[in-house]
Design a protein around this motif. Structure first.
Motif, PDB file in Angstrom:
ATOM      1  N   PHE A 188       0.798  -1.209  -0.291  1.00  0.00           N
ATOM      2  CA  PHE A 188       0.206  -0.048   0.120  1.00  0.00           C
ATOM      3  C   PHE A 188       0.887   1.261   0.151  1.00  0.00           C
ATOM      4  O   PHE A 188       0.299   2.379  -0.015  1.00  0.00           O
ATOM      5  N   VAL A 189       2.199   1.223  -0.088  1.00  0.00           N
ATOM      6  CA  VAL A 189       3.100   2.183   0.037  1.00  0.00           C
ATOM      7  C   VAL A 189       2.769   3.400  -1.118  1.00  0.00           C
ATOM      8  O   VAL A 189       2.880   4.449  -0.838  1.00  0.00           O
ATOM      9  N   HIS A 190       2.618   2.848  -2.394  1.00  0.00           N
ATOM     10  CA  HIS A 190       2.325   3.775  -3.293  1.00  0.00           C
ATOM     11  C   HIS A 190       1.238   4.678  -3.285  1.00  0.00           C
ATOM     12  O   HIS A 190       1.214   5.737  -3.486  1.00  0.00           O
ATOM     13  N   SER A 191       0.190   3.706  -3.016  1.00  0.00           N
ATOM     14  CA  SER A 191      -1.093   4.375  -2.717  1.00  0.00           C
ATOM     15  C   SER A 191      -1.058   5.759  -1.437  1.00  0.00           C
ATOM     16  O   SER A 191      -1.743   6.654  -1.531  1.00  0.00           O
ATOM     17  N   PHE A 192      -0.390   5.053  -0.585  1.00  0.00           N
ATOM     18  CA  PHE A 192      -0.280   5.841   0.702  1.00  0.00           C
ATOM     19  C   PHE A 192       0.307   7.201   0.395  1.00  0.00           C
ATOM     20  O   PHE A 192       0.072   8.321   0.727  1.00  0.00           O
ATOM     21  N   LEU A 193       1.593   7.177  -0.331  1.00  0.00           N
ATOM     22  CA  LEU A 193       2.333   8.250  -0.824  1.00  0.00           C
ATOM     23  C   LEU A 193       1.659   9.163  -1.661  1.00  0.00           C
ATOM     24  O   LEU A 193       1.598  10.704  -1.299  1.00  0.00           O
ATOM     25  N   LYS A 194       0.878   8.842  -2.514  1.00  0.00           N
ATOM     26  CA  LYS A 194       0.074   9.559  -3.490  1.00  0.00           C
ATOM     27  C   LYS A 194      -1.084  10.417  -2.581  1.00  0.00           C
ATOM     28  O   LYS A 194      -1.279  11.439  -3.034  1.00  0.00           O
ATOM     29  N   ASP A 301       2.173 -11.596   3.319  1.00  0.00           N
ATOM     30  CA  ASP A 301       2.584 -10.226   3.317  1.00  0.00           C
ATOM     31  C   ASP A 301       1.488  -9.564   4.012  1.00  0.00           C
ATOM     32  O   ASP A 301       0.207 -10.338   4.386  1.00  0.00           O
ATOM     33  N   GLU A 302       1.635  -8.310   4.217  1.00  0.00           N
ATOM     34  CA  GLU A 302       0.524  -7.528   4.945  1.00  0.00           C
ATOM     35  C   GLU A 302      -0.766  -7.407   3.833  1.00  0.00           C
ATOM     36  O   GLU A 302      -0.314  -7.315   2.780  1.00  0.00           O
ATOM     37  N   SER A 303      -1.828  -7.130   4.348  1.00  0.00           N
ATOM     38  CA  SER A 303      -2.990  -6.805   3.443  1.00  0.00           C
ATOM     39  C   SER A 303      -2.747  -5.354   3.053  1.00  0.00           C
ATOM     40  O   SER A 303      -2.494  -4.330   3.958  1.00  0.00           O
ATOM     41  N   GLU A 304      -3.118  -5.053   1.729  1.00  0.00           N
ATOM     42  CA  GLU A 304      -3.062  -3.749   1.299  1.00  0.00           C
ATOM     43  C   GLU A 304      -4.278  -2.906   1.831  1.00  0.00           C
ATOM     44  O   GLU A 304      -4.049  -1.940   2.535  1.00  0.00           O
ATOM     45  N   PRO A 305      -5.449  -3.298   1.419  1.00  0.00           N
ATOM     46  CA  PRO A 305      -6.579  -2.571   2.237  1.00  0.00           C
ATOM     47  C   PRO A 305      -6.695  -2.344   3.753  1.00  0.00           C
ATOM     48  O   PRO A 305      -7.372  -1.588   4.218  1.00  0.00           O
ATOM     49  N   ASP A 306      -6.334  -3.167   4.281  1.00  0.00           N
ATOM     50  CA  ASP A 306      -6.383  -3.508   5.875  1.00  0.00           C
ATOM     51  C   ASP A 306      -5.038  -3.349   6.728  1.00  0.00           C
ATOM     52  O   ASP A 306      -5.097  -3.775   7.844  1.00  0.00           O
ATOM     53  N   ALA A 308      -1.027  -1.831   7.822  1.00  0.00           N
ATOM     54  CA  ALA A 308      -0.904  -0.706   8.789  1.00  0.00           C
ATOM     55  C   ALA A 308      -0.997   0.557   7.946  1.00  0.00           C
ATOM     56  O   ALA A 308      -1.293   1.873   8.453  1.00  0.00           O
ATOM     57  N   LEU A 309      -0.295   0.651   6.999  1.00  0.00           N
ATOM     58  CA  LEU A 309      -0.163   2.197   6.079  1.00  0.00           C
ATOM     59  C   LEU A 309      -1.615   2.740   5.672  1.00  0.00           C
ATOM     60  O   LEU A 309      -2.255   3.775   5.961  1.00  0.00           O
ATOM     61  N   SER A 310      -2.597   1.620   5.252  1.00  0.00           N
ATOM     62  CA  SER A 310      -4.024   2.027   5.033  1.00  0.00           C
ATOM     63  C   SER A 310      -4.565   2.563   6.192  1.00  0.00           C
ATOM     64  O   SER A 310      -5.370   3.715   6.152  1.00  0.00           O
ATOM     65  N   THR A 311      -4.173   1.955   7.408  1.00  0.00           N
ATOM     66  CA  THR A 311      -4.884   2.481   8.851  1.00  0.00           C
ATOM     67  C   THR A 311      -4.510   3.954   9.022  1.00  0.00           C
ATOM     68  O   THR A 311      -5.386   4.621   9.482  1.00  0.00           O
ATOM     69  N   VAL A 312      -3.240   3.937   9.120  1.00  0.00           N
ATOM     70  CA  VAL A 312      -2.407   5.154   9.216  1.00  0.00           C
ATOM     71  C   VAL A 312      -2.997   6.406   8.210  1.00  0.00           C
ATOM     72  O   VAL A 312      -3.103   7.673   8.881  1.00  0.00           O
ATOM     73  N   LEU A 313      -3.283   5.996   7.109  1.00  0.00           N
ATOM     74  CA  LEU A 313      -3.680   7.068   5.991  1.00  0.00           C
ATOM     75  C   LEU A 313      -5.012   7.705   6.481  1.00  0.00           C
ATOM     76  O   LEU A 313      -5.470   8.947   6.419  1.00  0.00           O
ATOM     77  N   LYS A 314      -5.675   6.663   6.993  1.00  0.00           N
ATOM     78  CA  LYS A 314      -7.144   7.336   7.602  1.00  0.00           C
ATOM     79  C   LYS A 314      -7.094   8.113   8.965  1.00  0.00           C
ATOM     80  O   LYS A 314      -7.732   9.165   8.945  1.00  0.00           O
ATOM     81  N   VAL A 315      -5.848   8.001   9.532  1.00  0.00           N
ATOM     82  CA  VAL A 315      -5.734   8.806  10.716  1.00  0.00           C
ATOM     83  C   VAL A 315      -5.228  10.073  10.193  1.00  0.00           C
ATOM     84  O   VAL A 315      -5.626  11.203  10.745  1.00  0.00           O
ATOM     85  N   LEU A 424      -2.089   0.291  16.390  1.00  0.00           N
ATOM     86  CA  LEU A 424      -2.866  -0.157  15.123  1.00  0.00           C
ATOM     87  C   LEU A 424      -3.891   1.063  15.080  1.00  0.00           C
ATOM     88  O   LEU A 424      -4.535   1.147  13.799  1.00  0.00           O
ATOM     89  N   TRP A 425      -4.107   1.821  15.887  1.00  0.00           N
ATOM     90  CA  TRP A 425      -4.852   3.261  15.978  1.00  0.00           C
ATOM     91  C   TRP A 425      -6.679   2.740  15.470  1.00  0.00           C
ATOM     92  O   TRP A 425      -7.205   3.448  14.538  1.00  0.00           O
ATOM     93  N   LYS A 426      -6.933   1.641  16.030  1.00  0.00           N
ATOM     94  CA  LYS A 426      -8.172   1.212  16.048  1.00  0.00           C
ATOM     95  C   LYS A 426      -8.663   0.237  16.920  1.00  0.00           C
ATOM     96  O   LYS A 426      -8.019  -0.636  17.395  1.00  0.00           O
ATOM     97  N   LYS A 427      -9.822  -0.069  17.245  1.00  0.00           N
ATOM     98  CA  LYS A 427     -10.499  -0.671  18.346  1.00  0.00           C
ATOM     99  C   LYS A 427     -10.168  -2.286  17.742  1.00  0.00           C
ATOM    100  O   LYS A 427     -10.638  -2.534  16.596  1.00  0.00           O
TER     101      LYS A 427
END
Length: 449
Positions: A188-194, A301-306, A308-315, A424-427
């Motif tokens: 998810f790093v590419h989507s995160f940075l964009k 590998d980690e899940s793209e939609p779920d 760590a980076l996907s979660t942080v992007l929401k934060v 993880l910034w979520k319950k």
């Protein structure tokens, strides 16, 4: 009108340096993140950077009278900064003082007053562009690297799955034989940075050395559209083995940090979002003394939609939205750190927690870090059970409060439930942190030991 002509760092004898500084300031304020002109750039590239200077009329600079006084021989020069051992303004030879900005140029230094002026002048532009600053760690945050010789036999298959360094845009696993290293980009790093680049002016800040930092930047940002030359390594920091915002040209009240290591930022913890470490390679697990297998060994590998980076992007989106909630409000008195605390308080909002034999007997529960963490996450903490309690945090089922929770059909979890919500910034689902799960984990650890 250009920043160079209006800024105390300008002098008639240093036009080239002024153009260089203009380009860097443009890079620091502009999401385009174009590269800085260096000694090797040709006349065309320098011309491009000169044209960029015209974009800088948005910056709020000091009054014209003050500029003239700073540049005039009638007044005493305050030496706002130096290039090499020469003052930007008067050309006087100086002793080495001020903060070094080696990532911009190895011989550039600015004093605190000039740093403050530059930071203040940028706030108007940030408001119009609705942007903040984001400082990003590399290792275990955006990617994971290993030395080739540290690959385990179970990881040798990775060598046949690497992507070409000639076109890194679509790849995630790279082998750099010239560095004897392999790097895996986090999912998810590419989507995160964009998406992050639309809300933030971004910096890289790593404890790796400069060559490593710049090579990783090429993998993450091959076109130079996200970071430009805002790439800070351990060679550029002012404190050994620590990171600090003193080398970031942004107001601390407008800066967020993403890093896996809280201790790296002893003076900026309120700006910090701590992310779960990315352990793709086995050497990474060994480095932190983890007993479980790495993602590479598991061929997972980690899940793209779920992940760590996907979660942080929401934060980040939440904090950004809160900061710019009132479009016309002056942001100079706003503080993104308060918005980050507000986002954190939503994580366990509505939960009332009682702890059972988690703290030392004679300790004050409200002074314990876990109690404070739960409150920062929005939970209400109590010492006694009642009907309003939703969770009992315990380490064994034999306690009176844990048995009460079972009878009353309340959640019984171990302390990892709060720790996970924090990182993880979520319950988190309570069933993943039951005392039965804890026993299984402890049994597995003992068997592996």
């Amino acid at each position: 009108m250009s920043v160079a002509s209006d800024s105390p760092v300008h002098s008639s004898s240093s036009d080239d340096l002024a153009a260089f500084l203009d380009a860097e300031l443009d890079s620091a304020s502009d999401a385009s993140s174009d590269s800085l002109p260096s000694e090797e750039e040709d006349d065309t590239e320098v011309s491009n950077h000169e044209s960029k200077r015209q974009k800088f009329e948005h910056l709020e600079t000091v009054e014209e009278v003050e500029i003239e006084e700073a540049s005039s021989s009638k007044g005493e020069c305050e030496h706002p900064g130096s290039f090499g051992n020469m003052c930007f303004v008067c050309g006087q030879k100086l002793e080495e003082t001020g903060v070094s900005f080696r990532y911009i140029h190895k011989e550039m230094r600015l004093n605190q007053d000039e740093i403050s002026r530059l930071r203040d002048s940028d706030m108007g532009f940030l408001q119009r562009q609705r942007k903040l600053y984001l400082v990003l760690d590399l290792d275990h945050t955006l990617l994971n690297s290993t030395i080739l010789r540290d690959l385990k036999p179970e990881e040798e298959y990775l060598k046949s799955h690497t992507h070409s360094l000639q076109d890194v845009s679509g790849g995630s696993l790279f082998m750099m034989e010239f560095m004897q290293m392999m790097t895996k980009l986090r999912p998810f790093v590419h989507s995160f940075l964009k998406e992050a680049s639309e809300m933030f002016v971004m910096y890289i800040y790593t404890m790796g050395d400069r060559p490593y930092a710049r090579q990783m930047a090429k993998l993450l940002d091959p076109k130079g559209e996200y970071f430009g030359d805002r790439i800070i390594s351990r060679d550029d920091g002012t404190v050994r083995h620590q990171k600090s915002l003193d080398v970031v040209l942004g107001q601390e009240s407008a800066v967020l940090i993403l890093d896996d290591t809280e201790n790296a930022w002893p003076n900026h913890k309120d700006n910090l979002i701590v992310i779960e470490r990315y352990h793709f390679f086995a050497s990474s697990c060994r480095q932190f003394d983890h007993k479980y297998k790495s993602l590479s060994e598991l061929k997972s590998d980690e899940s793209e939609p779920d992940g760590a980076l996907s979660t942080v992007l929401k934060v980040l989106k939440q904090a950004h939205a809160l900061f710019f909630e009132n479009v016309d409000e002056d942001i100079s008195n706003k503080d993104v750190r308060l918005m980050l605390k507000q986002v954190r308080k939503e994580i366990l909002k509505g939960c009332k927690v009682v702890f059972s034999r988690v703290f030392p007997t004679k300790a004050k529960p409200e002074d314990h870090p876990l109690w404070k963490m739960a409150e920062e996450l929005g939970a209400t903490c109590a010492t006694e059970v009642d009907a309003s309690v939703t969770h009992v945090v315990a380490m064994e089922m034999g306690t009176e409060k844990a048995r009460w929770a079972v009878r009353e059909k309340k959640f019984v979890v171990h302390r990892g439930w709060i720790d996970a919500a924090n990182y993880l910034w979520k319950k988190q689902p309570e069933e993943n942190f039951s005392l039965e799960q804890l026993k299984k984990q402890q049994g597995t650890t003992e068997e592996e030991g």
